[in-house]
Design a protein around this motif. Structure first.
Motif, PDB file in Angstrom:
ATOM      1  N   GLU A 112       0.831  -1.207   0.000  1.00 57.66           N
ATOM      2  CA  GLU A 112       0.000   0.000   0.000  1.00 57.66           C
ATOM      3  C   GLU A 112       0.869   1.262   0.000  1.00 57.66           C
ATOM      4  O   GLU A 112       0.572   2.253  -0.690  1.00 57.66           O
ATOM      5  N   SER A 113       1.959   1.204   0.767  1.00 52.11           N
ATOM      6  CA  SER A 113       2.862   2.352   0.788  1.00 52.11           C
ATOM      7  C   SER A 113       3.497   2.587  -0.571  1.00 52.11           C
ATOM      8  O   SER A 113       3.669   3.740  -1.003  1.00 52.11           O
ATOM      9  N   ALA A 114       3.834   1.524  -1.269  1.00 47.88           N
ATOM     10  CA  ALA A 114       4.429   1.666  -2.602  1.00 47.88           C
ATOM     11  C   ALA A 114       3.448   2.345  -3.563  1.00 47.88           C
ATOM     12  O   ALA A 114       3.821   3.218  -4.369  1.00 47.88           O
ATOM     13  N   VAL A 115       2.151   1.939  -3.462  1.00 47.79           N
ATOM     14  CA  VAL A 115       1.133   2.562  -4.320  1.00 47.79           C
ATOM     15  C   VAL A 115       0.976   4.048  -3.968  1.00 47.79           C
ATOM     16  O   VAL A 115       0.951   4.921  -4.853  1.00 47.79           O
ATOM     17  N   ASN A 116       0.887   4.347  -2.661  1.00 47.23           N
ATOM     18  CA  ASN A 116       0.707   5.749  -2.240  1.00 47.23           C
ATOM     19  C   ASN A 116       1.910   6.603  -2.607  1.00 47.23           C
ATOM     20  O   ASN A 116       1.765   7.754  -3.009  1.00 47.23           O
ATOM     21  N   GLN A 117       3.088   6.041  -2.441  1.00 37.90           N
ATOM     22  CA  GLN A 117       4.290   6.788  -2.791  1.00 37.90           C
ATOM     23  C   GLN A 117       4.362   7.092  -4.282  1.00 37.90           C
ATOM     24  O   GLN A 117       4.781   8.173  -4.700  1.00 37.90           O
ATOM     25  N   SER A 118       3.930   6.159  -5.095  1.00 39.33           N
ATOM     26  CA  SER A 118       3.938   6.396  -6.546  1.00 39.33           C
ATOM     27  C   SER A 118       2.922   7.475  -6.928  1.00 39.33           C
ATOM     28  O   SER A 118       3.186   8.316  -7.809  1.00 39.33           O
ATOM     29  N   LEU A 119       1.765   7.468  -6.238  1.00 34.72           N
ATOM     30  CA  LEU A 119       0.769   8.526  -6.493  1.00 34.72           C
ATOM     31  C   LEU A 119       1.296   9.898  -6.053  1.00 34.72           C
ATOM     32  O   LEU A 119       1.143  10.897  -6.757  1.00 34.72           O
ATOM     33  N   ALA A 120       1.922   9.917  -4.864  1.00 44.75           N
ATOM     34  CA  ALA A 120       2.468  11.185  -4.368  1.00 44.75           C
ATOM     35  C   ALA A 120       3.592  11.685  -5.262  1.00 44.75           C
ATOM     36  O   ALA A 120       3.725  12.891  -5.516  1.00 44.75           O
ATOM     37  N   GLU A 121       4.403  10.772  -5.758  1.00 43.88           N
ATOM     38  CA  GLU A 121       5.496  11.178  -6.635  1.00 43.88           C
ATOM     39  C   GLU A 121       4.971  11.816  -7.918  1.00 43.88           C
ATOM     40  O   GLU A 121       5.543  12.784  -8.430  1.00 43.88           O
ATOM     41  N   LYS A 122       3.853  11.292  -8.430  1.00 41.86           N
ATOM     42  CA  LYS A 122       3.262  11.891  -9.621  1.00 41.86           C
ATOM     43  C   LYS A 122       2.826  13.328  -9.336  1.00 41.86           C
ATOM     44  O   LYS A 122       3.032  14.246 -10.158  1.00 41.86           O
ATOM     45  N   GLY A 123       2.223  13.549  -8.172  1.00 40.64           N
ATOM     46  CA  GLY A 123       1.819  14.899  -7.807  1.00 40.64           C
ATOM     47  C   GLY A 123       3.007  15.835  -7.687  1.00 40.64           C
ATOM     48  O   GLY A 123       2.949  16.997  -8.120  1.00 40.64           O
ATOM     49  N   ARG A 124       4.095  15.326  -7.068  1.00 37.97           N
ATOM     50  CA  ARG A 124       5.292  16.155  -6.936  1.00 37.97           C
ATOM     51  C   ARG A 124       5.885  16.481  -8.304  1.00 37.97           C
ATOM     52  O   ARG A 124       6.340  17.605  -8.546  1.00 37.97           O
ATOM     53  N   VAL A 125       5.891  15.497  -9.196  1.00 38.86           N
ATOM     54  CA  VAL A 125       6.390  15.741 -10.554  1.00 38.86           C
ATOM     55  C   VAL A 125       5.554  16.804 -11.252  1.00 38.86           C
ATOM     56  O   VAL A 125       6.085  17.728 -11.886  1.00 38.86           O
ATOM     57  N   ARG A 126       4.229  16.728 -11.118  1.00 36.12           N
ATOM     58  CA  ARG A 126       3.348  17.705 -11.763  1.00 36.12           C
ATOM     59  C   ARG A 126       3.581  19.115 -11.200  1.00 36.12           C
ATOM     60  O   ARG A 126       3.704  20.082 -11.938  1.00 36.12           O
ATOM     61  N   GLN A 127       3.652  19.214  -9.869  1.00 32.76           N
ATOM     62  CA  GLN A 127       3.848  20.529  -9.254  1.00 32.76           C
ATOM     63  C   GLN A 127       5.187  21.143  -9.666  1.00 32.76           C
ATOM     64  O   GLN A 127       5.265  22.342  -9.970  1.00 32.76           O
ATOM     65  N   ARG A 128       6.224  20.318  -9.671  1.00 28.80           N
ATOM     66  CA  ARG A 128       7.536  20.826 -10.025  1.00 28.80           C
ATOM     67  C   ARG A 128       7.557  21.344 -11.462  1.00 28.80           C
ATOM     68  O   ARG A 128       8.053  22.443 -11.749  1.00 28.80           O
ATOM     69  N   HIS A 129       6.990  20.583 -12.368  1.00 33.06           N
ATOM     70  CA  HIS A 129       6.971  20.999 -13.767  1.00 33.06           C
ATOM     71  C   HIS A 129       6.048  22.200 -14.001  1.00 33.06           C
ATOM     72  O   HIS A 129       6.376  23.101 -14.780  1.00 33.06           O
ATOM     73  N   GLU A 130       4.881  22.210 -13.336  1.00 34.73           N
ATOM     74  CA  GLU A 130       3.952  23.324 -13.521  1.00 34.73           C
ATOM     75  C   GLU A 130       4.562  24.628 -13.019  1.00 34.73           C
ATOM     76  O   GLU A 130       4.350  25.695 -13.620  1.00 34.73           O
ATOM     77  N   ALA A 131       5.306  24.580 -11.908  1.00 34.00           N
ATOM     78  CA  ALA A 131       5.976  25.778 -11.418  1.00 34.00           C
ATOM     79  C   ALA A 131       6.991  26.287 -12.448  1.00 34.00           C
ATOM     80  O   ALA A 131       7.078  27.500 -12.714  1.00 34.00           O
ATOM     81  N   GLU A 132       7.730  25.387 -13.033  1.00 30.15           N
ATOM     82  CA  GLU A 132       8.683  25.788 -14.066  1.00 30.15           C
ATOM     83  C   GLU A 132       7.966  26.321 -15.305  1.00 30.15           C
ATOM     84  O   GLU A 132       8.409  27.298 -15.923  1.00 30.15           O
TER      85      GLU A 132
END
Length: 535
Positions: free
Chosen positions: A252-272
């Motif tokens: 479950e942690s692996a699934v949640n971490q992958s979802l959170a990582e996608k959000g972090r990737v989106r935020q980082r790119h959108e800020a740029e």
């Protein structure tokens, strides 16, 4: 009798006091003699002292009701030629004042060397701005592409984590449980076999058929199998109570971490991307500003050569009155080498094909002027030429008479002249005009200076045996020059064109009227000329 002109001769007023006193005494004696003669009723003497030009013979005919006025000429339409350059503007060519130009003729040229250099610099700036926009847009596209790629990778990690969790739930747990159950069954069966073997070995040892050492080995194997059974059971218990929960939490942690990582990737790119988009808008704005500036410079370059937009007469702004232009006072006319200010009025092109006369009409008469009324204009340049015209309109507000006559109010009447450019009329020429309000036909009329008033009564002076007698008349319509007589005079009679002296009056009209206080009031003196024109 002493001639009348001698009384008012300017030379008399410049003589010494003694001579002046003598002349006054002589005049006094002559005046007394004249009064005595008139009081004796000498009609012949009165008639001999009256100039024939002061007598008017009444007639019947037509006359026009006109308003005389004066003013100056202008044009219905005129085009302003201004300096539209924002940079230094020096005249290199200019058409002469007073020249009649046709549409399309060059009337003004301004030096364009500085503008040409600025246009070259402007083109370089536009090119640089274009490159900056392209680079910024490419950077934005790369960032968006990278964002899409990283988001795809994040989605893949999410899928892998979810599949791993599902594989563990549907396969790993079952396999582990089966393995643990198999180990328990195997250990149990092996233990039961060894227990039976040990029991059989004990019996054989008792009968002497089996050695004790071999029996002991079987008993040890039985004890070990018993321990393995307990160990397998404990392993299953640990798996069910702890291991399966740990594996579930990990998945479950692996699934949640992958979802959170996608959000972090989106935020980082959108800020740029937001930053890069701001950069793109900035360079685009700079590019548009550079383009607008370049276009403005090109428009100004076109404005260095000004063609006449229509036919007209060239009039320099320096020749206009101060009220028609704003700028330096007493400035010389523009010429080659003159430096112009931004938006400075250089010249105007009045369209002399449609000339306007701006006439001043008094407030009392302005209300009778209507659009379309005929008029006649006389220009000071062509005093003997009557120019037909028609009224265009009357100004809304009146103009003050200024310090010379602060109580006077004049309205401006615009009159369109029926003329052509060949007459040579120009703006600002002085002119006079007559606005025709109407026409009086087949009427008895007299000059307006022959009619006077005594209270509400109008009267004229007619020749009489003893001088001139007042005669009451009923007047009708009038102009500035003539007045209609409805009653009191007949054609062929004569009237005096001036106010007679007291000694020349042989009969006066007496009229009594009741004042608001109830008192009787009489008028016996001479009146004033009959009033303003009436329609």
């Amino acid at each position: 009798m002493l001639p009348r002109t001698s009384i008012h001769s300017p030379a008399v007023f410049h003589r010494e006091g003694k001579v002046l006193s003598t002349v006054i005494a002589v005049v006094a004696v002559v005046g007394i003699g004249t009064a005595v003669t008139l009081s004796m009723g000498g009609a012949e003497s009165t008639e001999s002292s009256i100039d024939a030009s002061q007598i008017h013979t009444v007639s019947r005919g037509d006359f026009q009701i006109v308003i005389p006025a004066s003013g100056e000429l202008t044009t219905e339409r005129q085009v302003e030629i201004r300096n539209l350059l924002e940079t230094r503007a020096v005249i290199t060519e200019i058409v002469g004042e007073g020249t009649f130009v046709h549409e399309g003729d060059v009337v003004l040229r301004i030096a364009d060397d500085e503008l040409i250099n600025q246009i070259k610099d402007g083109e370089d700036k536009v090119q640089t701005a274009e490159s900056s926009v392209i680079a910024a847009e490419q950077s934005l596209a790369i960032r968006k592409s990278t964002m899409a790629s990283d988001l795809d990778k994040a989605d893949l990690q999410i899928v892998i984590a979810k599949l791993a969790m599902k594989a563990w739930e549907e396969g790993g747990v079952v396999t582990a449980r089966q393995k643990l159950d198999l180990e328990i069954q195997t250990a149990t069966i092996n233990r039961d076999r060894l227990v039976k073997r040990a029991e059989d070995g004990r019996k054989l040892v008792a009968k002497g058929f089996l050695a004790l050492d071999e029996y002991e080995r079987d008993r040890i194997a039985m004890i070990e199998s018993e321990a393995r059974v307990k160990e397998a059971e404990l392993a299953k218990k640990v798996y069910e109570d702890y291991t399966i929960k740990m594996d579930s939490a990990t998945n479950e942690s692996a699934v949640n971490q992958s979802l959170a990582e996608k959000g972090r990737v989106r935020q980082r790119h959108e800020a740029e991307i937001v930053k890069i988009e701001a950069d793109v808008e900035s360079v685009r704005f700079k590019r548009e500003s550079a383009r607008e500036r370049l276009q403005d410079l090109k428009d100004q370059l076109v404005s260095c050569k000004i063609n006449a937009p229509s036919d007209g007469l060239v009039v320099y702004a320096s020749s206009l009155s101060s009220g028609e232009r704003r700028g330096r006072g007493d400035e010389p006319p523009p010429q080659v080498g003159t430096e112009l200010r931004q938006n400075e009025l250089v010249m105007i092109l009045p369209d002399t094909s449609r000339m306007i006369a701006s006439l001043k009409v008094g407030e009392a008469l302005s209300g009778r002027v209507r659009e379309g009324q005929p008029a006649v204009i006389y220009s000071d340049s062509l005093p003997g030429t009557a120019i037909p015209a028609s009224v265009l309109g009357v100004s809304v507000l009146a103009e003050s008479g200024g310090w010379r006559d602060p109580n006077r109010r004049d309205y401006t009447v615009r009159v369109l002249l029926d003329t052509d450019p060949s007459m040579g009329l120009k703006p600002s020429m002085r002119c006079r005009g007559e606005i025709v309000l109407g026409k009086v036909e087949n009427a008895v009329s007299v000059p307006i200076q022959s009619v006077f008033r005594k209270g509400p009564i109008a009267f004229v002076y007619v020749p009489d045996e003893g001088g001139f007698a007042q005669r009451q008349v009923t007047i009708g319509r009038s102009s500035e020059m003539e007045v209609e007589v409805i009653k009191g005079l007949e054609p062929g009679e004569s009237v005096l064109l001036r106010r007679p002296t007291p000694g020349e009056i042989s009969f006066e009209i007496e009229m009594a009227a009741t004042t608001p206080g109830g008192e009787k009031k009489s008028w016996t003196g001479g009146g004033r000329p009959a009033g303003a024109p009436s329609g």
